[in-house]
Design a protein around this motif. Sequence first.
Motif, mmCIF file in Angstrom:
data_model
loop_
_atom_site.group_PDB
_atom_site.id
_atom_site.type_symbol
_atom_site.label_atom_id
_atom_site.label_comp_id
_atom_site.label_asym_id
_atom_site.label_seq_id
_atom_site.Cartn_x
_atom_site.Cartn_y
_atom_site.Cartn_z
ATOM 1 N N GLU A 138 12.662 4.320 9.576
ATOM 2 C CA GLU A 138 12.624 5.611 8.893
ATOM 3 C C GLU A 138 11.393 5.744 8.016
ATOM 4 O O GLU A 138 10.773 6.812 7.946
ATOM 5 C CB GLU A 138 13.888 5.793 8.050
ATOM 6 C CG GLU A 138 15.133 6.026 8.871
ATOM 7 C CD GLU A 138 16.370 6.132 7.998
ATOM 8 O OE1 GLU A 138 16.236 6.116 6.734
ATOM 9 O OE2 GLU A 138 17.458 6.247 8.562
ATOM 10 N N ALA A 139 10.980 4.677 7.375
ATOM 11 C CA ALA A 139 9.790 4.721 6.531
ATOM 12 C C ALA A 139 8.536 4.973 7.353
ATOM 13 O O ALA A 139 7.650 5.738 6.957
ATOM 14 C CB ALA A 139 9.673 3.411 5.764
ATOM 15 N N ILE A 140 8.466 4.356 8.506
ATOM 16 C CA ILE A 140 7.311 4.563 9.375
ATOM 17 C C ILE A 140 7.274 5.990 9.889
ATOM 18 O O ILE A 140 6.228 6.640 9.911
ATOM 19 C CB ILE A 140 7.323 3.545 10.542
ATOM 20 C CG1 ILE A 140 7.066 2.129 10.040
ATOM 21 C CG2 ILE A 140 6.267 3.903 11.591
ATOM 22 C CD1 ILE A 140 7.291 1.047 11.061
ATOM 23 N N LEU A 141 8.430 6.501 10.286
ATOM 24 C CA LEU A 141 8.485 7.882 10.779
ATOM 25 C C LEU A 141 8.125 8.868 9.660
ATOM 26 O O LEU A 141 7.433 9.866 9.909
ATOM 27 C CB LEU A 141 9.868 8.186 11.353
ATOM 28 C CG LEU A 141 10.223 7.453 12.650
ATOM 29 C CD1 LEU A 141 11.659 7.732 13.037
ATOM 30 C CD2 LEU A 141 9.284 7.881 13.757
ATOM 31 N N LYS A 142 8.604 8.637 8.443
ATOM 32 C CA LYS A 142 8.263 9.519 7.319
ATOM 33 C C LYS A 142 6.768 9.436 7.007
ATOM 34 O O LYS A 142 6.150 10.444 6.661
ATOM 35 C CB LYS A 142 9.074 9.139 6.084
ATOM 36 C CG LYS A 142 10.502 9.587 6.146
ATOM 37 C CD LYS A 142 11.244 9.197 4.888
ATOM 38 C CE LYS A 142 12.715 9.547 4.992
ATOM 39 N NZ LYS A 142 13.434 9.128 3.803
ATOM 40 N N LYS A 143 6.210 8.266 7.151
ATOM 41 C CA LYS A 143 4.773 8.070 6.890
ATOM 42 C C LYS A 143 3.936 8.914 7.865
ATOM 43 O O LYS A 143 2.924 9.475 7.500
ATOM 44 C CB LYS A 143 4.431 6.595 7.026
ATOM 45 C CG LYS A 143 2.983 6.281 6.802
ATOM 46 C CD LYS A 143 2.732 4.802 6.973
ATOM 47 C CE LYS A 143 1.258 4.504 6.961
ATOM 48 N NZ LYS A 143 0.990 3.093 7.230
ATOM 49 N N HIS A 144 4.377 9.027 9.106
ATOM 50 C CA HIS A 144 3.655 9.794 10.118
ATOM 51 C C HIS A 144 4.103 11.252 10.186
ATOM 52 O O HIS A 144 3.640 11.992 11.041
ATOM 53 C CB HIS A 144 3.807 9.124 11.487
ATOM 54 C CG HIS A 144 3.073 7.827 11.589
ATOM 55 N ND1 HIS A 144 1.705 7.747 11.661
ATOM 56 C CD2 HIS A 144 3.520 6.550 11.588
ATOM 57 C CE1 HIS A 144 1.345 6.480 11.716
ATOM 58 N NE2 HIS A 144 2.425 5.723 11.666
ATOM 59 N N GLY A 145 5.012 11.654 9.312
ATOM 60 C CA GLY A 145 5.448 13.038 9.266
ATOM 61 C C GLY A 145 6.411 13.448 10.354
ATOM 62 O O GLY A 145 6.501 14.609 10.706
ATOM 63 N N ILE A 146 7.146 12.505 10.857
ATOM 64 C CA ILE A 146 8.110 12.806 11.932
ATOM 65 C C ILE A 146 9.499 12.838 11.365
ATOM 66 O O ILE A 146 9.900 12.072 10.569
ATOM 67 C CB ILE A 146 8.007 11.746 13.066
ATOM 68 C CG1 ILE A 146 6.610 11.800 13.636
ATOM 69 C CG2 ILE A 146 9.041 12.003 14.134
ATOM 70 C CD1 ILE A 146 6.332 10.738 14.684
#
Length: 146
Positions: A138-146
């Motif tokens: 989830e952190a990675i997806l939030k970082k990329h704006g997904i």
Amino acid sequence: MIAETVCSAAAAAGLGIAAVTAYRKRFLAAARLAAYSLVPLGLVMTGVVDWVADTAFSPTAWAGFGVLGVSWLLFMSTRAVERRRGGTRKERKAARAAQSEAIAPAASAPSLGQTSRPATRPAATPRAGAGDDFSDIEAILKKHGI
């Protein structure tokens, strides 16, 4: 007599087309058209069309050789300009298109060498808990704006 009239008319028409081309700011093409259109006029003036006339001592014939010389100079100067520019308009357009395709559109700095940005931080280590299995995703997806 008819052949001389036709050649003169063709030369006049060619020079008119060259003038219109020059008016459209296509000077290289206009110079080339003028060179082509001066050839029939030069041939008529030199007496090639009517070889029976005395060409050796005719001032018109020598003026025709001068016109042919001007035509040849126009050909050579347009070729020199074309070589200096790097080919025809289509070739330059194709070279620019190939050059723009070779460079990445978002590349603002060279890809080799040191970058001005600091290195990114390594990703956080996953926790051993069962409920936290997807928190790093989830952190990675939030970082990329997904």
